[in-house]
Design a protein around this motif. Sequence first.
Motif, PDB file in Angstrom:
ATOM      1  N   GLY A 145      -1.426 -22.093  -7.556  1.00 59.26           N
ATOM      2  CA  GLY A 145      -2.273 -20.976  -7.073  1.00 59.26           C
ATOM      3  C   GLY A 145      -1.605 -19.645  -6.480  1.00 59.26           C
ATOM      4  N   ARG A 146      -0.283 -19.594  -6.796  1.00 61.47           N
ATOM      5  CA  ARG A 146       0.579 -18.471  -6.029  1.00 61.47           C
ATOM      6  C   ARG A 146      -0.125 -16.957  -6.259  1.00 61.47           C
ATOM      7  N   HIS A 147      -0.585 -16.971  -7.460  1.00 63.13           N
ATOM      8  CA  HIS A 147      -1.260 -15.497  -8.063  1.00 63.13           C
ATOM      9  C   HIS A 147      -2.685 -15.536  -7.611  1.00 63.13           C
ATOM     10  N   ALA A 148      -3.239 -16.545  -7.796  1.00 62.45           N
ATOM     11  CA  ALA A 148      -4.906 -16.443  -7.736  1.00 62.45           C
ATOM     12  C   ALA A 148      -5.127 -16.453  -6.005  1.00 62.45           C
ATOM     13  N   ALA A 149      -4.482 -17.018  -5.272  1.00 62.52           N
ATOM     14  CA  ALA A 149      -4.780 -17.059  -3.685  1.00 62.52           C
ATOM     15  C   ALA A 149      -4.498 -15.851  -2.994  1.00 62.52           C
ATOM     16  N   ARG A 150      -3.397 -15.062  -3.566  1.00 61.17           N
ATOM     17  CA  ARG A 150      -3.264 -13.782  -3.339  1.00 61.17           C
ATOM     18  C   ARG A 150      -4.243 -12.671  -3.736  1.00 61.17           C
ATOM     19  N   LEU A 151      -4.417 -12.530  -5.016  1.00 59.55           N
ATOM     20  CA  LEU A 151      -5.367 -11.630  -5.509  1.00 59.55           C
ATOM     21  C   LEU A 151      -6.818 -11.875  -5.235  1.00 59.55           C
ATOM     22  N   ASN A 152      -7.053 -13.158  -4.959  1.00 57.48           N
ATOM     23  CA  ASN A 152      -8.641 -13.429  -4.546  1.00 57.48           C
ATOM     24  C   ASN A 152      -8.772 -12.987  -3.125  1.00 57.48           C
ATOM     25  N   ALA A 153      -7.701 -12.848  -2.192  1.00 61.00           N
ATOM     26  CA  ALA A 153      -7.702 -12.235  -0.769  1.00 61.00           C
ATOM     27  C   ALA A 153      -7.778 -10.726  -0.593  1.00 61.00           C
ATOM     28  N   GLU A 154      -7.389  -9.931  -1.381  1.00 55.94           N
ATOM     29  CA  GLU A 154      -7.442  -8.625  -1.323  1.00 55.94           C
ATOM     30  C   GLU A 154      -7.260  -7.709  -2.416  1.00 55.94           C
ATOM     31  N   GLY A 155      -7.585  -6.477  -2.559  1.00 58.73           N
ATOM     32  CA  GLY A 155      -7.421  -5.587  -3.707  1.00 58.73           C
ATOM     33  C   GLY A 155      -8.295  -5.549  -4.550  1.00 58.73           C
ATOM     34  N   ALA A 156      -8.149  -5.028  -5.726  1.00 54.91           N
ATOM     35  CA  ALA A 156      -8.930  -4.952  -6.740  1.00 54.91           C
ATOM     36  C   ALA A 156      -9.829  -6.134  -7.126  1.00 54.91           C
ATOM     37  N   LEU A 157      -9.063  -7.327  -6.989  1.00 51.66           N
ATOM     38  CA  LEU A 157      -9.876  -8.460  -7.448  1.00 51.66           C
ATOM     39  C   LEU A 157     -10.121  -9.390  -6.278  1.00 51.66           C
ATOM     40  N   ALA A 158     -10.224  -8.909  -5.367  1.00 52.25           N
ATOM     41  CA  ALA A 158     -10.746  -9.786  -3.966  1.00 52.25           C
ATOM     42  C   ALA A 158     -12.125 -10.392  -4.197  1.00 52.25           C
ATOM     43  N   GLY A 159     -12.224 -11.850  -4.074  1.00 49.09           N
ATOM     44  CA  GLY A 159     -13.358 -12.563  -4.312  1.00 49.09           C
ATOM     45  C   GLY A 159     -13.889 -12.651  -5.830  1.00 49.09           C
ATOM     46  N   ARG A 160     -12.912 -12.390  -6.698  1.00 53.08           N
ATOM     47  CA  ARG A 160     -13.205 -12.445  -8.095  1.00 53.08           C
ATOM     48  C   ARG A 160     -12.423 -13.512  -9.043  1.00 53.08           C
ATOM     49  N   VAL A 161     -11.638 -14.088  -8.211  1.00 55.06           N
ATOM     50  CA  VAL A 161     -10.526 -14.882  -9.181  1.00 55.06           C
ATOM     51  C   VAL A 161     -10.946 -16.129  -8.819  1.00 55.06           C
ATOM     52  N   VAL A 162     -11.029 -16.645 -10.016  1.00 48.16           N
ATOM     53  CA  VAL A 162     -11.274 -18.456 -10.340  1.00 48.16           C
ATOM     54  C   VAL A 162      -9.967 -19.200 -10.740  1.00 48.16           C
ATOM     55  N   GLY A 163      -9.374 -20.039 -10.658  1.00 47.64           N
ATOM     56  CA  GLY A 163      -8.248 -20.918 -11.228  1.00 47.64           C
ATOM     57  C   GLY A 163      -8.767 -21.913 -12.224  1.00 47.64           C
ATOM     58  N   LEU A 164      -7.893 -22.004 -13.191  1.00 44.67           N
ATOM     59  CA  LEU A 164      -8.021 -23.165 -14.168  1.00 44.67           C
ATOM     60  C   LEU A 164      -6.774 -23.951 -14.401  1.00 44.67           C
ATOM     61  N   GLU A 165      -6.793 -25.164 -14.189  1.00 49.38           N
ATOM     62  CA  GLU A 165      -5.676 -25.880 -14.102  1.00 49.38           C
ATOM     63  C   GLU A 165      -5.963 -27.349 -14.653  1.00 49.38           C
ATOM     64  N   LEU A 166      -5.029 -27.708 -15.565  1.00 45.87           N
ATOM     65  CA  LEU A 166      -5.211 -29.102 -16.220  1.00 45.87           C
ATOM     66  C   LEU A 166      -4.606 -30.352 -15.212  1.00 45.87           C
ATOM     67  N   ASP A 167      -3.598 -29.914 -14.603  1.00 44.60           N
ATOM     68  CA  ASP A 167      -2.600 -30.734 -13.831  1.00 44.60           C
ATOM     69  C   ASP A 167      -3.281 -31.114 -12.537  1.00 44.60           C
ATOM     70  N   PRO A 168      -3.861 -32.378 -12.373  1.00 42.69           N
ATOM     71  CA  PRO A 168      -4.654 -32.913 -11.137  1.00 42.69           C
ATOM     72  C   PRO A 168      -3.478 -32.559  -9.786  1.00 42.69           C
ATOM     73  N   LEU A 169      -2.323 -33.040  -9.764  1.00 42.95           N
ATOM     74  CA  LEU A 169      -1.396 -32.805  -8.772  1.00 42.95           C
ATOM     75  C   LEU A 169      -1.267 -30.985  -8.476  1.00 42.95           C
ATOM     76  N   SER A 170      -1.140 -30.186  -9.367  1.00 42.66           N
ATOM     77  CA  SER A 170      -1.237 -28.812  -9.029  1.00 42.66           C
ATOM     78  C   SER A 170      -2.400 -28.479  -8.317  1.00 42.66           C
ATOM     79  N   LEU A 171      -3.547 -29.043  -8.645  1.00 41.82           N
ATOM     80  CA  LEU A 171      -4.764 -28.653  -8.133  1.00 41.82           C
ATOM     81  C   LEU A 171      -4.821 -29.292  -6.842  1.00 41.82           C
ATOM     82  N   ARG A 172      -4.442 -30.601  -6.349  1.00 36.28           N
ATOM     83  CA  ARG A 172      -4.323 -30.998  -5.047  1.00 36.28           C
ATOM     84  C   ARG A 172      -3.412 -30.156  -4.021  1.00 36.28           C
TER      85      ARG A 172
END
Length: 241
Positions: A50-77
């Motif tokens: 989530g290095r992109h998603a966390a940053r983008l969802n916090a501020e700027g043009a995409l704030a509050g609009r980003v959702v992540g999709l990931e298959l790997d359960p470890l990455s999600l944890r």
Amino acid sequence: MAVSDFFGELYLRSTLPYLSEAVTAREGEYLSRAFADVEGPVVDLGCGHGRHAARLNAEGALAGRVVGLELDPLSLRLRRPGFPAVRGDLRALPFQDASLGGAYAWYSTLFAFSDAEHVQVLREVARVLRPGGRLVFQTVPYERLAGSPGASFRERLPDGSLLEEESRFDATRGRDVGQRQLTLPDGRVLRAAYALRYYPLAELERLLESTGFSVEWVHGGLDSGPMTPESTDLIVGAGRG
């Protein structure tokens, strides 16, 4: 080879040391500009930790609009806080038709499957995007790999792990096939093969058009400049018709 064999603990441990906050910030700024005129939710396809998603969802043009999709359960944890995420496969996206305004993917994430599955992935992205929505993705130019088809790497990571990798690009098939091995300080060895598809630009444009997209731009780097023979990146913006 299953994609999950590579994009799991091995991938996380071997890539995180090279992903600086400065690089993430520059990539985030590019993505923020790319979606500034797009309304609605935007999905990070293969969001990883989530290095992109966390940053983008916090501020700027995409704030509050980003959702992540990931298959790997470890990455999600292990993902960074600050954005919602769902577990899912790129080939069968868990979103309703025309429910998203945009989608993005970094580091050739979309092209880790067979050619037939890449068609399926792009059709799935087209399905979940609203008309006028946008897909942005980054990969490596085919020509760059064709000009330097063999690569090997051996380096000690900050935690003491030893990373070793060898790959070979087959220009005829457009596939970079490699093996990565990580020997951890405790002696445990993580090893997996991978195969990534790289398309010549004209072929990539035809693929996008056949799956419901039209190319809006092609950039050779984060400065939004054109592609050149020296470009290390291929960044494509494609609109959903």
